[in-house]
Design a protein around this motif. Structure first.
Motif, mmCIF file in Angstrom:
data_model
loop_
_atom_site.group_PDB
_atom_site.id
_atom_site.type_symbol
_atom_site.label_atom_id
_atom_site.label_comp_id
_atom_site.label_asym_id
_atom_site.label_seq_id
_atom_site.Cartn_x
_atom_site.Cartn_y
_atom_site.Cartn_z
ATOM 1 N N LEU A 88 0.677 -1.308 0.019
ATOM 2 C CA LEU A 88 -0.097 0.090 -0.084
ATOM 3 C C LEU A 88 0.769 1.291 0.029
ATOM 4 O O LEU A 88 0.230 2.439 -0.274
ATOM 5 N N VAL A 89 2.175 1.070 0.290
ATOM 6 C CA VAL A 89 3.098 2.179 0.354
ATOM 7 C C VAL A 89 2.958 3.414 -0.950
ATOM 8 O O VAL A 89 2.756 4.375 -1.076
ATOM 9 N N PRO A 90 3.453 2.601 -2.267
ATOM 10 C CA PRO A 90 3.447 3.334 -3.350
ATOM 11 C C PRO A 90 1.926 3.708 -3.686
ATOM 12 O O PRO A 90 1.892 4.985 -4.369
ATOM 13 N N LEU A 91 1.058 3.128 -3.220
ATOM 14 C CA LEU A 91 -0.432 3.419 -3.624
ATOM 15 C C LEU A 91 -0.696 4.796 -3.008
ATOM 16 O O LEU A 91 -1.235 5.598 -3.468
ATOM 17 N N ARG A 92 -0.355 4.912 -1.587
ATOM 18 C CA ARG A 92 -0.688 5.987 -0.745
ATOM 19 C C ARG A 92 0.066 7.214 -1.567
ATOM 20 O O ARG A 92 -0.336 8.371 -1.329
ATOM 21 N N GLU A 93 1.366 6.936 -1.677
ATOM 22 C CA GLU A 93 2.218 7.985 -2.128
ATOM 23 C C GLU A 93 1.625 8.782 -3.646
ATOM 24 O O GLU A 93 1.824 10.093 -3.792
ATOM 25 N N LEU A 94 1.528 7.576 -4.509
ATOM 26 C CA LEU A 94 0.816 8.335 -5.673
ATOM 27 C C LEU A 94 -0.539 9.052 -5.465
ATOM 28 O O LEU A 94 -0.683 10.009 -6.081
ATOM 29 N N ALA A 95 -1.390 8.667 -4.525
ATOM 30 C CA ALA A 95 -2.571 9.352 -4.492
ATOM 31 C C ALA A 95 -2.451 10.632 -3.949
ATOM 32 O O ALA A 95 -3.195 11.616 -4.171
ATOM 33 N N LEU A 96 -1.534 10.627 -3.082
ATOM 34 C CA LEU A 96 -1.270 11.917 -2.272
ATOM 35 C C LEU A 96 -0.444 12.981 -3.030
ATOM 36 O O LEU A 96 -0.780 14.322 -2.937
ATOM 37 N N LEU A 97 0.215 12.366 -4.005
ATOM 38 C CA LEU A 97 1.165 13.526 -4.548
ATOM 39 C C LEU A 97 1.020 13.601 -6.193
ATOM 40 O O LEU A 97 1.464 14.455 -6.578
ATOM 41 N N ASP A 98 0.126 12.882 -6.749
ATOM 42 C CA ASP A 98 -0.155 13.106 -7.914
ATOM 43 C C ASP A 98 -0.780 14.569 -8.123
ATOM 44 O O ASP A 98 -1.569 14.781 -7.594
ATOM 45 N N ARG A 99 -0.179 15.136 -9.316
ATOM 46 C CA ARG A 99 -0.694 16.470 -9.184
ATOM 47 C C ARG A 99 -2.144 16.586 -9.610
ATOM 48 O O ARG A 99 -2.535 17.736 -9.378
ATOM 49 N N HIS A 100 -2.992 15.520 -10.070
ATOM 50 C CA HIS A 100 -4.467 16.048 -10.485
ATOM 51 C C HIS A 100 -5.253 15.441 -9.295
ATOM 52 O O HIS A 100 -6.049 15.982 -8.930
ATOM 53 N N SER A 101 -4.663 14.246 -8.519
ATOM 54 C CA SER A 101 -5.583 13.819 -7.661
ATOM 55 C C SER A 101 -5.430 14.208 -6.408
ATOM 56 O O SER A 101 -6.356 14.160 -5.457
#
Length: 264
Positions: free
Chosen positions: A40-53
């Motif tokens: 879940l770590v890369p999923l959390r990072e992607l969701a929180l840091l993606d410039r759109h989401s």
């Protein structure tokens, strides 16, 4: 001398026997490498840091979102597929995070953001052009490449990946041939297909094209999907990309100019 040499060889072999048994014992009793499962770590990072989401997550709990995952399995490819969704209040735009992983000791996991059709229609950025392979097609093609030649060299497996992702992750059901067979274009011109809103001539031409492609000598490498927005249609194609044999996934969004939602 020969007897001494023979005795020396025998004694040496006897001395090696315990070492052989020790090696066999430990090799037979090694613990299997545990399966890692979904990280879940890369999923959390992607969701929180993606410039759109990221903007849509400011007032939401990312851990609760990750717990509400929906996961299924693609048997022909041997991979798990999960979708995490947030937003979409009162029928509005939602963001989805797609994740594919293999629960093996080697562990394979890839994840990416899918923003949905709202960002591709006239509501936000003006009408999109037909005939383009949109980002989702490129993302799924790249995923197939990373899964290896047993996937990206197979039209059947790449088609399974496309259909599964559209149906189970993007929530866009394949359009049934039986529906297109029964569709009367003349009646459609007089009435409406959805929500009592009558389609115009340009939209009718698109629907006629889809009907023809699906019912007159249909291409087995092409699948049409109902979009999440009214009048939105996806055209999915799997085809050989180049001389290497790579099979690519092309996803074209039809009717971006006319797709709309009753949410507004």
């Amino acid at each position: 001398v020969d007897n001494m040499r023979t005795n020396f060889i025998v004694l040496k072999a006897i001395a090696l026997v315990p070492l052989l048994f020790i090696t066999l014992f430990f090799s037979c009793h090694q613990k299997p490498i545990p399966k890692k499962g979904l990280d879940l770590v890369p999923l959390r990072e992607l969701a929180l840091l993606d410039r759109h989401s990221a903007k849509g997550l400011l007032y939401q709990d990312i851990d609760n979102i990750l717990e509400r995952k929906i996961c299924t399995y693609i048997p022909s490819i041997g991979i798990n597929a999960c979708v995490f969704t947030w937003g979409g209040e009162t029928g509005g735009p939602s963001t989805r995070l797609f994740c594919f992983y293999q629960d093996t000791p080697a562990h394979f996991q890839r994840q990416f953001i899918y923003e949905g059709e709202y960002a591709m229609t006239r509501m936000l950025h003006g009408p999109i052009k037909s005939g383009e392979n949109h980002t989702l097609g490129h993302q799924l093609t790249q995923l197939g490449k990373e899964l290896g030649p047993q996937v990206y060299l197979s039209k059947e497996k790449m088609k399974d990946l496309m259909v599964f992702s559209m149906k189970n992750l993007a929530d866009c059901e394949p359009i049934q041939k039986s529906f297109m067979d029964s569709l009367n274009i003349n009646t459609l011109k007089k009435n409406s297909l959805y929500h009592e809103i009558r389609p115009n001539e340009e939209l009718i031409k698109t629907i006629q094209m889809v009907k023809k492609e699906m019912t007159v000598n249909p291409n087995p490498d092409v699948v049409f999907f109902n979009g999440e927005l009214t009048y939105g249609i996806w055209k999915g194609t799997v085809r050989q990309y180049d001389h290497t044999g790579l099979i690519c996934i092309e996803l074209e969004y039809l009717n971006g100019k006319y797709a709309y939602t009753t949410w507004l």
